[in-house]
Scaffold this motif. Structure first.
Motif, PDB file in Angstrom:
ATOM      1  N   THR A 192      34.895 -18.911  51.624  1.00  0.00           N
ATOM      2  CA  THR A 192      34.037 -19.050  52.801  1.00  0.00           C
ATOM      3  C   THR A 192      34.308 -17.941  53.804  1.00  0.00           C
ATOM      4  OG1 THR A 192      34.024 -21.449  52.498  1.00  0.00           O
ATOM      5  CG2 THR A 192      33.348 -20.629  54.641  1.00  0.00           C
ATOM      6  N   ALA A 193      35.570 -17.623  54.040  1.00  0.00           N
ATOM      7  CA  ALA A 193      35.904 -16.551  54.979  1.00  0.00           C
ATOM      8  C   ALA A 193      35.417 -15.203  54.466  1.00  0.00           C
ATOM      9  CB  ALA A 193      37.416 -16.514  55.211  1.00  0.00           C
ATOM     10  N   LEU A 194      35.524 -14.959  53.171  1.00  0.00           N
ATOM     11  CA  LEU A 194      35.050 -13.695  52.600  1.00  0.00           C
ATOM     12  C   LEU A 194      33.537 -13.567  52.741  1.00  0.00           C
ATOM     13  CD1 LEU A 194      35.760 -11.105  51.021  1.00  0.00           C
ATOM     14  CD2 LEU A 194      35.348 -12.405  48.934  1.00  0.00           C
ATOM     15  N   VAL A 195      32.816 -14.637  52.425  1.00  0.00           N
ATOM     16  CA  VAL A 195      31.359 -14.605  52.555  1.00  0.00           C
ATOM     17  C   VAL A 195      30.963 -14.436  54.014  1.00  0.00           C
ATOM     18  CG1 VAL A 195      29.264 -16.020  52.306  1.00  0.00           C
ATOM     19  CG2 VAL A 195      30.917 -15.890  50.446  1.00  0.00           C
ATOM     20  N   TYR A 196      31.669 -15.090  54.908  1.00  0.00           N
ATOM     21  CA  TYR A 196      31.398 -14.958  56.341  1.00  0.00           C
ATOM     22  C   TYR A 196      31.610 -13.517  56.803  1.00  0.00           C
ATOM     23  CZ  TYR A 196      31.724 -15.835  61.353  1.00  0.00           C
ATOM     24  OH  TYR A 196      31.529 -15.805  62.703  1.00  0.00           O
ATOM     25  N   ASP A 197      32.723 -12.919  56.395  1.00  0.00           N
ATOM     26  CA  ASP A 197      33.008 -11.541  56.804  1.00  0.00           C
ATOM     27  C   ASP A 197      32.008 -10.560  56.197  1.00  0.00           C
ATOM     28  OD1 ASP A 197      35.123 -12.243  58.402  1.00  0.00           O
ATOM     29  OD2 ASP A 197      36.626 -11.961  56.822  1.00  0.00           O
ATOM     30  N   LEU A 198      31.642 -10.765  54.940  1.00  0.00           N
ATOM     31  CA  LEU A 198      30.665  -9.872  54.318  1.00  0.00           C
ATOM     32  C   LEU A 198      29.290 -10.015  54.976  1.00  0.00           C
ATOM     33  CD1 LEU A 198      31.636 -10.118  50.549  1.00  0.00           C
ATOM     34  CD2 LEU A 198      32.009  -8.197  52.111  1.00  0.00           C
ATOM     35  N   THR A 199      28.925 -11.227  55.352  1.00  0.00           N
ATOM     36  CA  THR A 199      27.662 -11.442  56.060  1.00  0.00           C
ATOM     37  C   THR A 199      27.696 -10.765  57.423  1.00  0.00           C
ATOM     38  OG1 THR A 199      27.425 -13.563  54.943  1.00  0.00           O
ATOM     39  CG2 THR A 199      26.054 -13.211  56.882  1.00  0.00           C
ATOM     40  N   TYR A 200      28.822 -10.909  58.114  1.00  0.00           N
ATOM     41  CA  TYR A 200      28.971 -10.245  59.415  1.00  0.00           C
ATOM     42  C   TYR A 200      28.860  -8.732  59.253  1.00  0.00           C
ATOM     43  CZ  TYR A 200      31.023  -8.809  63.840  1.00  0.00           C
ATOM     44  OH  TYR A 200      31.248  -8.227  65.053  1.00  0.00           O
ATOM     45  N   LEU A 201      29.487  -8.199  58.224  1.00  0.00           N
ATOM     46  CA  LEU A 201      29.434  -6.756  57.977  1.00  0.00           C
ATOM     47  C   LEU A 201      28.016  -6.308  57.641  1.00  0.00           C
ATOM     48  CD1 LEU A 201      30.923  -4.063  57.601  1.00  0.00           C
ATOM     49  CD2 LEU A 201      31.323  -4.729  55.239  1.00  0.00           C
ATOM     50  N   ALA A 202      27.294  -7.104  56.845  1.00  0.00           N
ATOM     51  CA  ALA A 202      25.917  -6.744  56.489  1.00  0.00           C
ATOM     52  C   ALA A 202      25.010  -6.771  57.710  1.00  0.00           C
ATOM     53  CB  ALA A 202      25.394  -7.691  55.422  1.00  0.00           C
ATOM     54  N   ILE A 203      25.144  -7.773  58.544  1.00  0.00           N
ATOM     55  CA  ILE A 203      24.325  -7.849  59.759  1.00  0.00           C
ATOM     56  C   ILE A 203      24.687  -6.722  60.706  1.00  0.00           C
ATOM     57  CG2 ILE A 203      23.900  -9.243  61.830  1.00  0.00           C
ATOM     58  CD1 ILE A 203      24.149 -11.707  60.013  1.00  0.00           C
TER      59      ILE A 203
END
Length: 151
Positions: free
Chosen positions: A60-71
């Motif tokens: 969950t933290a990895l997906v959250y960080d990758l989503t933050y990076l993509a945005i």
């Protein structure tokens, strides 16, 4: 004088432990029918739920960080400082961490519930097969018993 009293107290303590200690009987192992099946199923679901929490939190933290990076990369399209800002977990607030814990707890609970349901379906299938096998055995006994009496 104090050392003699201390030595006497220690001597009495150690010798009384040897004299009045518990016997070394080994407790009997659990019997298969000692606990109801629902408690065993609940314990398994609990173990799976709490055991999957660390992995689900990391994912969950990895997906959250990758989503933050993509945005963030979408908002700052050609910025050269993008990779300086892209350090993981540096942007998290207390609300973000609470959100991550709740999401990963939900994912873990879903995994535990799915395992519980799968285990119940397997148990029902095994019971049904066992019942069908017993019925077949009874039918075979009845059919062989009827043919012997007819002869």
């Amino acid at each position: 004088m104090k050392s003699r009293i201390i030595a006497f107290v220690l001597l009495v303590s150690f010798t009384s432990m040897a004299c009045f200690g518990q016997e070394t009987d080994i407790p009997a192992p659990y019997r298969p029918d000692e606990f109801p099946q629902w408690t065993l199923d609940l314990r398994r679901a609990e173990i799976v739920t709490f055991g999957s929490f660390p992995l689900s939190f990391m994912v969950t933290a990895l997906v959250y960080d990758l989503t933050y990076l993509a945005i963030d990369s979408y908002n700052y399209n050609n910025d050269s400082n993008l990779y300086d800002r892209a350090s993981f977990a540096s942007h998290r607030t207390q609300d973000d961490i609470t959100r991550l814990l709740l999401i990963s707890g939900g994912v873990s609970l879903t995994i535990g519930l799915a395992d519980f349901i799968i285990n119940k379906v397997k148990q029902k299938k095994a019971e049904r097969e066992k019942q069908e096998l017993n019925e077949q055995r009874n039918n075979n006994r009845n059919s062989t018993g009827d043919s012997e009496t007819e002869n």
